[in-house]
Motif scaffolding. Structure first.
Motif, mmCIF file in Angstrom:
data_model
loop_
_atom_site.group_PDB
_atom_site.id
_atom_site.type_symbol
_atom_site.label_atom_id
_atom_site.label_comp_id
_atom_site.label_asym_id
_atom_site.label_seq_id
_atom_site.Cartn_x
_atom_site.Cartn_y
_atom_site.Cartn_z
ATOM 1 N N ILE A 1 0.846 -1.208 0.000
ATOM 2 C CA ILE A 1 0.000 0.000 0.000
ATOM 3 C C ILE A 1 0.874 1.247 0.000
ATOM 4 C CG2 ILE A 1 -1.602 1.387 1.388
ATOM 5 C CD1 ILE A 1 -2.871 -1.275 2.296
ATOM 6 N N LEU A 2 1.867 1.275 0.872
ATOM 7 C CA LEU A 2 2.743 2.447 0.956
ATOM 8 C C LEU A 2 3.505 2.651 -0.346
ATOM 9 C CD1 LEU A 2 4.086 1.994 4.597
ATOM 10 C CD2 LEU A 2 2.268 3.532 3.804
ATOM 11 N N ARG A 3 3.951 1.572 -0.951
ATOM 12 C CA ARG A 3 4.693 1.656 -2.216
ATOM 13 C C ARG A 3 3.803 2.150 -3.351
ATOM 14 N NH1 ARG A 3 7.710 3.121 -5.302
ATOM 15 N NH2 ARG A 3 9.028 1.917 -6.665
ATOM 16 N N SER B 1 4.220 4.170 -8.765
ATOM 17 C CA SER B 1 2.905 3.734 -9.210
ATOM 18 C C SER B 1 2.137 4.972 -9.669
ATOM 19 C CB SER B 1 2.172 3.074 -8.039
ATOM 20 O OG SER B 1 0.788 3.062 -8.253
ATOM 21 N N PRO B 2 1.274 4.845 -10.671
ATOM 22 C CA PRO B 2 0.451 6.000 -11.063
ATOM 23 C C PRO B 2 -0.411 6.511 -9.909
ATOM 24 C CG PRO B 2 0.267 4.235 -12.676
ATOM 25 C CD PRO B 2 1.061 3.695 -11.527
ATOM 26 N N SER C 1 8.349 7.413 -4.480
ATOM 27 C CA SER C 1 9.570 6.699 -4.100
ATOM 28 C C SER C 1 10.586 7.646 -3.481
ATOM 29 C CB SER C 1 10.167 5.976 -5.300
ATOM 30 O OG SER C 1 10.501 6.917 -6.297
ATOM 31 N N ARG C 2 11.416 7.062 -2.647
ATOM 32 C CA ARG C 2 12.502 7.801 -2.001
ATOM 33 C C ARG C 2 13.772 7.440 -2.748
ATOM 34 N NH1 ARG C 2 10.023 4.700 2.137
ATOM 35 N NH2 ARG C 2 11.958 3.546 2.364
ATOM 36 N N LYS D 1 -1.234 11.547 -4.259
ATOM 37 C CA LYS D 1 -0.664 12.111 -3.031
ATOM 38 C C LYS D 1 -1.543 11.835 -1.810
ATOM 39 C CE LYS D 1 1.950 15.491 -5.559
ATOM 40 N NZ LYS D 1 2.263 16.855 -5.831
ATOM 41 N N LEU D 2 -2.084 10.631 -1.748
ATOM 42 C CA LEU D 2 -2.888 10.236 -0.590
ATOM 43 C C LEU D 2 -1.998 9.858 0.588
ATOM 44 C CD1 LEU D 2 -5.655 8.113 -2.340
ATOM 45 C CD2 LEU D 2 -5.766 10.506 -1.620
#
Length: 195
Positions: free
Chosen positions: A49-51, A70-71, A56-57, A76-77
């Motif tokens: 979910i986080l990914r 990911s699209p 990305s960092r 930006k949730l």
């Protein structure tokens, strides 16, 4: 699917790390679903979910494929905060969220409930096992109401907002609306603007 439902409808912690979210998901599965779960699977679900939703960092030793976002990250949730190494998922205004996307989602909820009218409060906050637009899109109350008003303004023959006995209701007037048509309208409008 349980992890996504849980995150967007039950997990409302504004700032968290992946371990905290993993423990909270494990508790949800244990208490609400009365099912067994693998700690490893729960951690993987949270990481996924986080990914999917956080950008990305970049690190110099990270493989190129791991830097591709990911699209869904563009929504930006979920945001990663490097200073604290935590994530944030806050209700905000989200001006970039298109009205037709909200229209698609609200029609899906109305269809799921098999109704043509719901209190706006129910669209903002989860009741029983339903999905709440405000929670899913991480919108403030003001932002959700503004999006619904814009939807009514764009499609005045299809939707209406009324106040009945002090309760604001969102109504679908046209019972034959195809939710996918709203998505088509959105992407057709975008193509015409960019051409």
């Amino acid at each position: 699917a349980t992890a996504w439902y849980w995150f967007f409808n039950h997990y409302h912690k504004a700032e968290f790390n992946s371990d905290e979210a993993g423990f909270a998901l494990a508790d949800f599965v244990k208490n609400k679903l009365a099912g067994k779960h693998s700690e490893r699977t729960v951690k993987q679900e949270v990481v996924l979910i986080l990914r999917m939703y956080a950008q990305s960092r970049s690190q110099s030793k990270t493989a190129l494929d791991d830097l591709l976002d990911s699209p869904l990250a563009s929504l930006k949730l979920i945001n990663y905060i490097p200073a604290t190494k935590n994530y944030q998922s806050l209700p905000v205004e989200r001006p970039q969220l298109a009205v037709d996307i909200i229209g698609f989602a609200v029609n899906e909820i109305l269809n799921q409930h098999q109704v043509n009218q719901l209190p706006i409060e129910e669209l903002m906050y989860r009741h029983q096992q339903s999905v709440a637009l405000g929670a899913v899109f991480r919108l403030t109350e003001t932002a959700l109401l503004a999006k619904l008003e814009l939807l009514v303004a764009k499609y005045p023959n299809d939707y209406r907002i009324d106040e009945i006995a002090g309760i604001h209701q969102f109504s679908r007037l046209n019972k034959n609306i195809e939710p996918l048509q709203l998505l088509k309208n959105h992407y057709t409008d975008k193509e015409q603007v960019t051409v």
